[in-house]
Design a protein around this motif. Structure first.
Motif, short mmCIF file in Angstrom:
data_model
loop_
_atom_site.label_atom_id
_atom_site.label_comp_id
_atom_site.label_asym_id
_atom_site.label_seq_id
_atom_site.Cartn_x
_atom_site.Cartn_y
_atom_site.Cartn_z
N UNK A 44 -1.87 -4.30 -5.18
CA UNK A 44 -0.77 -4.16 -4.20
C UNK A 44 -0.81 -2.79 -3.54
N UNK A 45 -1.13 -1.77 -4.31
CA UNK A 45 -1.12 -0.40 -3.78
C UNK A 45 -2.23 -0.17 -2.75
N UNK A 46 -3.25 -1.01 -2.75
CA UNK A 46 -4.36 -0.84 -1.81
C UNK A 46 -4.06 -1.42 -0.43
N UNK A 47 -3.00 -2.22 -0.33
CA UNK A 47 -2.71 -2.89 0.95
C UNK A 47 -2.11 -1.90 1.94
N UNK A 65 9.54 -6.78 -1.90
CA UNK A 65 9.22 -6.36 -3.26
C UNK A 65 7.91 -5.60 -3.33
N UNK A 66 6.96 -5.96 -2.48
CA UNK A 66 5.70 -5.22 -2.40
C UNK A 66 5.96 -3.75 -2.08
N UNK A 67 6.74 -3.51 -1.06
CA UNK A 67 7.02 -2.13 -0.65
C UNK A 67 7.80 -1.39 -1.73
N UNK A 68 8.77 -2.06 -2.32
CA UNK A 68 9.58 -1.45 -3.36
C UNK A 68 8.74 -1.09 -4.59
N UNK A 69 7.73 -1.92 -4.88
CA UNK A 69 6.92 -1.73 -6.08
C UNK A 69 5.94 -0.57 -5.95
N UNK A 70 5.29 -0.46 -4.79
CA UNK A 70 4.18 0.51 -4.70
C UNK A 70 4.39 1.60 -3.66
N UNK A 71 5.55 1.61 -2.99
CA UNK A 71 5.77 2.60 -1.94
C UNK A 71 5.54 4.03 -2.40
N UNK A 72 6.00 4.36 -3.60
CA UNK A 72 5.87 5.73 -4.08
C UNK A 72 4.50 6.03 -4.66
N UNK A 73 3.61 5.03 -4.71
CA UNK A 73 2.25 5.24 -5.20
C UNK A 73 1.28 5.54 -4.06
N UNK A 74 1.75 5.43 -2.84
CA UNK A 74 0.88 5.54 -1.68
C UNK A 74 1.09 6.87 -0.96
N UNK A 75 0.06 7.27 -0.20
CA UNK A 75 0.17 8.53 0.53
C UNK A 75 0.37 8.32 2.03
N UNK A 76 0.59 7.05 2.43
CA UNK A 76 0.90 6.77 3.83
C UNK A 76 1.71 5.48 3.90
N UNK A 77 2.42 5.28 5.00
CA UNK A 77 3.27 4.08 5.10
C UNK A 77 2.43 2.80 5.15
N UNK A 78 3.00 1.74 4.64
CA UNK A 78 2.47 0.41 4.87
C UNK A 78 2.82 0.02 6.30
N UNK A 79 1.82 -0.41 7.07
CA UNK A 79 2.05 -0.78 8.47
C UNK A 79 2.25 -2.28 8.57
N UNK A 80 3.39 -2.69 9.11
CA UNK A 80 3.71 -4.10 9.32
C UNK A 80 3.51 -4.40 10.81
#
Length: 255
Positions: A44-47, A65-80
């Protein structure tokens, strides 16, 4: 380009029914249905990118839930990536602080966990040589399909759609098209419901495939649980010469 089917059912239940989601390589999702929940936290964190066809729950269920789960593990925003209309629906009805927090503001607006990127009809996003293009669709809410193009071959995905001549005009222009994934949500006994809800049933699929001018492998998605065998038999009876196959969970396409 490796394309893995995480979910392709029109409902849930049992070990193998997951709603629509497609993983491209390790970092791109096409829709975020319940199939995403089978991925590990590390996966999930790789997406990095999610391309939404439309805003219906079976296509977005895992996104919050994806964003809630791994948001703080990433160094950039998830782009939707989505159309303006879909983004507005997501803002108003999902990430609105009442249903779920607005992750475009968390942990702060300057460094959020999520960001939106508008995608216009026919527009292509190039991600390191992987080209993703929005295709026309006809659904009860604003919707698109997608072309996934590795440069060598393409896969076209209808998303949720009823009859849509514009889709076939776009699909027939794809010179390197190898695979077509198209929905057929209902059996023929529910043709009226299919028309009302802007989905397809086998008799409507026959009418739509008459527009197809490419020699491609055809896969059927979004089958309703409880009608799978009946619907596939009706498809076989109607368009058997094209040999459409039922899309399977964890099926992999190499493009």
């Amino acid at each position: 380009m490796k394309v893995r089917i995480l979910g392709c059912s029109g409902g849930i239940g049992g070990r193998h029914l997951r709603t629509t989601s497609i993983l491209v390589d390790n970092d791109i999702l096409i829709d975020a249905g319940t199939g995403v929940a089978d991925l590990s936290i590390a996966e999930l964190a790789q997406i990095d990118h999610v391309f939404l066809t439309h805003s219906h729950l079976d296509h977005i269920a895992s996104l919050p839930l994806l964003i809630d789960t791994v948001g703080d593990m990433r160094n950039r925003p998830l782009t939707v990536h989505a159309t303006d209309a879909t983004i507005e629906i997501m803002r108003a009805h999902i990430f609105n602080w009442a249903i779920w927090p607005d992750f475009c503001e968390i942990p702060n607006p300057t460094k959020p966990f999520m960001r939106y990127e508008n995608l216009a009809m026919g527009e292509t996003v190039d991600l390191e040589g992987r080209r993703i293009t929005a295709l026309p669709a006809n659904h009860t809410v604003p919707a698109v399909g997608y072309q996934l193009d590795s440069g060598t071959a393409s896969l076209a995905f209808s998303g949720d759609t009823g009859p849509c001549p514009e889709l076939w005009a776009a699909v027939n222009k794809i010179d390197n098209l190898r695979h077509l994934i198209i929905e057929t949500a209902f059996s023929n006994r529910e043709r009226r419901l299919a028309m009302t809800s802007k989905h397809l049933c086998p008799s409507m699929l026959v009418e739509e495939l008459a527009y197809l001018q490419r020699d491609v492998e055809i896969y059927i998605t979004h089958l309703k649980p409880g009608q799978i065998e009946l619907t596939m038999q009706e498809i076989e009876d109607g368009v058997g010469e094209l040999r459409p196959r039922m899309l399977q969970n964890n099926q992999v396409f190499e493009l």
